[in-house]
Design a protein around this motif. Structure first.
Motif, PDB file in Angstrom:
ATOM      1  N   PRO A  18       0.812  -1.224   0.000  1.00 27.32           N
ATOM      2  CA  PRO A  18       0.000   0.000   0.000  1.00 27.32           C
ATOM      3  C   PRO A  18       0.849   1.279   0.000  1.00 27.32           C
ATOM      4  O   PRO A  18       0.502   2.259  -0.673  1.00 27.32           O
ATOM      5  N   ILE A  19       1.965   1.254   0.714  1.00 23.89           N
ATOM      6  CA  ILE A  19       2.828   2.434   0.751  1.00 23.89           C
ATOM      7  C   ILE A  19       3.410   2.700  -0.638  1.00 23.89           C
ATOM      8  O   ILE A  19       3.409   3.830  -1.121  1.00 23.89           O
ATOM      9  N   CYS A  20       3.890   1.679  -1.316  1.00 21.25           N
ATOM     10  CA  CYS A  20       4.436   1.847  -2.664  1.00 21.25           C
ATOM     11  C   CYS A  20       3.361   2.302  -3.644  1.00 21.25           C
ATOM     12  O   CYS A  20       3.625   3.119  -4.528  1.00 21.25           O
ATOM     13  N   PHE A  21       2.146   1.786  -3.491  1.00 24.13           N
ATOM     14  CA  PHE A  21       1.038   2.186  -4.345  1.00 24.13           C
ATOM     15  C   PHE A  21       0.754   3.682  -4.200  1.00 24.13           C
ATOM     16  O   PHE A  21       0.629   4.405  -5.187  1.00 24.13           O
ATOM     17  N   VAL A  22       0.664   4.140  -2.965  1.00 17.78           N
ATOM     18  CA  VAL A  22       0.388   5.554  -2.704  1.00 17.78           C
ATOM     19  C   VAL A  22       1.535   6.428  -3.195  1.00 17.78           C
ATOM     20  O   VAL A  22       1.324   7.470  -3.815  1.00 17.78           O
ATOM     21  N   VAL A  23       2.759   6.024  -2.957  1.00 18.46           N
ATOM     22  CA  VAL A  23       3.914   6.803  -3.393  1.00 18.46           C
ATOM     23  C   VAL A  23       3.972   6.872  -4.924  1.00 18.46           C
ATOM     24  O   VAL A  23       4.219   7.942  -5.490  1.00 18.46           O
ATOM     25  N   ALA A  24       3.712   5.762  -5.591  1.00 23.97           N
ATOM     26  CA  ALA A  24       3.751   5.752  -7.052  1.00 23.97           C
ATOM     27  C   ALA A  24       2.681   6.677  -7.634  1.00 23.97           C
ATOM     28  O   ALA A  24       2.956   7.445  -8.564  1.00 23.97           O
ATOM     29  N   TRP A  25       1.474   6.634  -7.107  1.00 23.59           N
ATOM     30  CA  TRP A  25       0.422   7.515  -7.609  1.00 23.59           C
ATOM     31  C   TRP A  25       0.682   8.971  -7.255  1.00 23.59           C
ATOM     32  O   TRP A  25       0.378   9.876  -8.050  1.00 23.59           O
ATOM     33  N   THR A  28       3.200  10.178  -9.786  1.00 25.24           N
ATOM     34  CA  THR A  28       2.544  10.323 -11.086  1.00 25.24           C
ATOM     35  C   THR A  28       1.693  11.592 -11.134  1.00 25.24           C
ATOM     36  O   THR A  28       1.751  12.358 -12.106  1.00 25.24           O
ATOM     37  N   ILE A  29       0.931  11.842 -10.095  1.00 26.39           N
ATOM     38  CA  ILE A  29       0.086  13.036 -10.043  1.00 26.39           C
ATOM     39  C   ILE A  29       0.941  14.300 -10.016  1.00 26.39           C
ATOM     40  O   ILE A  29       0.630  15.287 -10.691  1.00 26.39           O
ATOM     41  N   LEU A  30       2.047  14.288  -9.280  1.00 29.23           N
ATOM     42  CA  LEU A  30       2.930  15.454  -9.234  1.00 29.23           C
ATOM     43  C   LEU A  30       3.574  15.731 -10.591  1.00 29.23           C
ATOM     44  O   LEU A  30       3.717  16.891 -10.985  1.00 29.23           O
ATOM     45  N   SER A  34       2.891  19.094 -12.726  1.00 25.37           N
ATOM     46  CA  SER A  34       4.034  19.895 -13.140  1.00 25.37           C
ATOM     47  C   SER A  34       3.990  20.165 -14.642  1.00 25.37           C
ATOM     48  O   SER A  34       4.232  21.296 -15.084  1.00 25.37           O
ATOM     49  N   LEU A  35       3.680  19.144 -15.434  1.00 23.63           N
ATOM     50  CA  LEU A  35       3.560  19.332 -16.883  1.00 23.63           C
ATOM     51  C   LEU A  35       2.410  20.273 -17.233  1.00 23.63           C
ATOM     52  O   LEU A  35       2.542  21.117 -18.129  1.00 23.63           O
TER      53      LEU A  35
END
Length: 95
Positions: A18-25, A28-30, A34-35
């Protein structure tokens, strides 16, 4: 010492997915944000730059050494947007 590290790893293991899932998303959102902000700022800057009338002025020389014969210090800058010396080109073959 090794037993302590092993105990900690086995204790954290159920929470890693769950921690990796939240960090990955989050990453991605950041990146997408930024773009999006970079594209928005580029469009704003482009709209401002298209308001500069220098290329349509009869005093514009199109020479990188002397861009404008009347006000060379502000030629092709944001200060030239409301230039009081602007005179539109009347005959494109003369300039």
């Amino acid at each position: 010492m090794l037993e302590l590290i092993s105990f900690l790893l086995h204790g954290i293991q159920p929470f890693l997915v769950p921690i990796c899932f939240v960090v990955a998303w989050t990453v991605t959102i950041l990146v997408v944000l930024s773009l999006w902000m970079a594209a928005r700022d580029s469009v704003t800057t482009a709209k401002l730059m298209h308001q500069i009338p220098c290329t349509g002025c009869q005093f514009f020389t199109d020479n990188y050494r002397l861009k404008c014969t009347v006000r060379p210090s502000i030629a092709n800058t944001e200060e030239a947007i409301d230039c009081s010396d602007y005179q539109p080109k009347t005959n494109r073959y003369l300039y």
